[in-house]
Design a protein around this motif. Structure first.
Motif, PDB file in Angstrom:
ATOM      1  N   UNK A   1      20.814  -2.719 -20.739  1.00 22.05           N
ATOM      2  CA  UNK A   1      20.695  -1.900 -19.536  1.00 22.05           C
ATOM      3  C   UNK A   1      21.990  -1.120 -19.352  1.00 22.05           C
ATOM      4  N   UNK A   2      21.873   0.192 -19.150  1.00 21.31           N
ATOM      5  CA  UNK A   2      23.040   1.061 -19.010  1.00 21.31           C
ATOM      6  C   UNK A   2      23.669   0.879 -17.640  1.00 21.31           C
ATOM      7  N   UNK A   3      24.959   0.551 -17.625  1.00 24.43           N
ATOM      8  CA  UNK A   3      25.695   0.409 -16.372  1.00 24.43           C
ATOM      9  C   UNK A   3      26.676   1.564 -16.271  1.00 24.43           C
ATOM     10  N   UNK A   4      26.467   2.476 -15.344  1.00 26.80           N
ATOM     11  CA  UNK A   4      27.308   3.653 -15.176  1.00 26.80           C
ATOM     12  C   UNK A   4      26.498   4.931 -15.338  1.00 26.80           C
ATOM     13  N   UNK A   5      27.191   6.046 -15.368  1.00 21.30           N
ATOM     14  CA  UNK A   5      26.528   7.349 -15.474  1.00 21.30           C
ATOM     15  C   UNK A   5      26.054   7.595 -16.901  1.00 21.30           C
ATOM     16  N   UNK A   7      25.867  10.507 -18.182  1.00 22.54           N
ATOM     17  CA  UNK A   7      26.548  11.705 -18.670  1.00 22.54           C
ATOM     18  C   UNK A   7      28.020  11.638 -18.288  1.00 22.54           C
ATOM     19  N   UNK A   8      28.907  11.984 -19.227  1.00 29.96           N
ATOM     20  CA  UNK A   8      30.347  12.037 -18.962  1.00 29.96           C
ATOM     21  C   UNK A   8      30.905  13.345 -19.521  1.00 29.96           C
ATOM     22  N   UNK A   9      32.063  13.776 -19.015  1.00 29.12           N
ATOM     23  CA  UNK A   9      32.679  15.038 -19.439  1.00 29.12           C
ATOM     24  C   UNK A   9      34.166  14.819 -19.688  1.00 29.12           C
ATOM     25  N   UNK A  10      34.652  15.459 -20.745  1.00 32.04           N
ATOM     26  CA  UNK A  10      36.071  15.351 -21.085  1.00 32.04           C
ATOM     27  C   UNK A  10      36.869  16.260 -20.143  1.00 32.04           C
ATOM     28  N   UNK A  11      37.791  15.669 -19.389  1.00 28.77           N
ATOM     29  CA  UNK A  11      38.582  16.416 -18.417  1.00 28.77           C
ATOM     30  C   UNK A  11      39.844  16.976 -19.063  1.00 28.77           C
ATOM     31  N   UNK A  13      42.820  16.321 -18.480  1.00 31.03           N
ATOM     32  CA  UNK A  13      43.859  15.317 -18.722  1.00 31.03           C
ATOM     33  C   UNK A  13      43.521  14.422 -19.902  1.00 31.03           C
ATOM     34  N   UNK A  14      42.461  14.760 -20.602  1.00 34.37           N
ATOM     35  CA  UNK A  14      42.076  13.990 -21.778  1.00 34.37           C
ATOM     36  C   UNK A  14      41.305  12.719 -21.459  1.00 34.37           C
ATOM     37  N   UNK A  15      40.802  12.594 -20.218  1.00 33.65           N
ATOM     38  CA  UNK A  15      40.049  11.409 -19.800  1.00 33.65           C
ATOM     39  C   UNK A  15      38.592  11.785 -19.580  1.00 33.65           C
ATOM     40  N   UNK A  16      37.707  10.810 -19.820  1.00 31.80           N
ATOM     41  CA  UNK A  16      36.286  11.019 -19.563  1.00 31.80           C
ATOM     42  C   UNK A  16      35.990  10.795 -18.087  1.00 31.80           C
ATOM     43  N   UNK A  17      35.304  11.775 -17.511  1.00 28.71           N
ATOM     44  CA  UNK A  17      34.922  11.686 -16.109  1.00 28.71           C
ATOM     45  C   UNK A  17      33.410  11.868 -15.987  1.00 28.71           C
ATOM     46  N   UNK A  18      32.718  10.947 -15.279  1.00 27.03           N
ATOM     47  CA  UNK A  18      33.144   9.623 -14.800  1.00 27.03           C
ATOM     48  C   UNK A  18      33.398   8.686 -15.976  1.00 27.03           C
ATOM     49  N   UNK A  19      33.853   7.456 -15.720  1.00 25.45           N
ATOM     50  CA  UNK A  19      34.154   6.531 -16.821  1.00 25.45           C
ATOM     51  C   UNK A  19      32.959   6.345 -17.745  1.00 25.45           C
ATOM     52  N   UNK A  20      33.274   6.039 -18.984  1.00 28.94           N
ATOM     53  CA  UNK A  20      32.226   5.831 -19.986  1.00 28.94           C
ATOM     54  C   UNK A  20      31.368   4.626 -19.578  1.00 28.94           C
TER      55      UNK A  20
END
Length: 256
Positions: A1-5, A7-11, A13-20
């Protein structure tokens, strides 16, 4: 079961938003129950620790655990904590306890019903005071019985004589008893076997007061009189006893 979003996007600052997101292990649908249902109807995935409760259609009794939990037996894979309960028609026979009472008063005795028992006055309960209808259609523990209350013979007392003629007595049986004082018996009294298994009134005798025990003649002697008066009364009493003794000796001589 997937916990979280999903879809994520590379910001910038080099971080994935929202968290992976991550995948969490889940239990599938709970075991099915015939002629009943559970609280997780319509759901397909259940997280670790989830609980579902089962119920039966009207007129049926739930046999087994009412609830199951999503758990793990090996620390890795998830599974349900047990098999589904069953929905069955379970009835126990009407309990019959002669000279007894039961609560609650009811006309049907389904699985799980707990009854409390007591006895009519003059009867004592033998066995468990409560019993439950179980899945095998029987009462557990077994039904009690109501036995007549009986009174036993009392232990002997120095100042009381009770005329017991048997080992046990039924409720309302009476026996005579006498108070014994100075080797003589008083007027007869009666004691009755009561519904609680005791003798009423208790066959006891009133103890004589200190003055009577010491002086033996309450009419002639009184507590608290001066010693000089007491000495005089003792001398008079002694003289009377000597006169009575002489009279007896004279009568014996006359008839001999």
């Amino acid at each position: 079961m997937l916990r979280g979003s999903d879809r994520v996007q590379c910001s910038s600052d080099g971080m994935w938003r929202p968290p992976v997101p991550y995948c969490d292990r889940v239990c599938g649908p709970p075991p099915k129950i015939t002629n009943g249902q559970h609280s997780g109807m319509g759901l397909r995935k259940f997280l670790y620790g989830s609980e579902v409760k089962y119920s039966c259609a009207e007129g049926l009794s739930l046999i087994g655990d009412e609830s199951l939990h999503c758990t793990s037996e090996d620390g890795e894979n998830l599974t349900w904590s047990g098999p589904a309960p069953e929905c069955r028609v379970v009835r126990c026979p009407r309990p019959v306890v002669e000279r007894g009472r039961m609560t609650p008063q009811t006309f049907t005795f389904p699985y799980g019903l707990l009854l409390h028992f007591s006895c009519e006055q003059g009867f004592g309960l033998r066995g468990a005071a409560q019993s439950r209808c179980l899945a095998d259609g029987a009462w557990h523990p077994p039904l009690p019985t109501c036995q007549p209350v009986r009174c036993s013979r009392l232990s002997r007392q120095d100042d009381v004589v009770v005329h017991f003629s048997q080992l046990w007595y039924e409720v309302n049986d009476t026996v005579p008893f006498y108070c014994k004082r100075d080797g003589r018996f008083g007027a007869p009294s009666k004691t009755t076997c009561s519904a609680d298994g005791t003798w009423t009134p208790s066959p006891t005798c009133k103890k004589s007061d200190v003055c009577e025990q010491v002086l033996r003649n309450k009419a002639a002697f009184q507590c608290g009189i001066p010693l000089s008066d007491l000495k005089t009364q003792l001398e008079v009493q002694k003289l009377l006893l000597e006169i009575q003794k002489l009279e007896k000796e004279l009568k014996t001589t006359t008839y001999s």
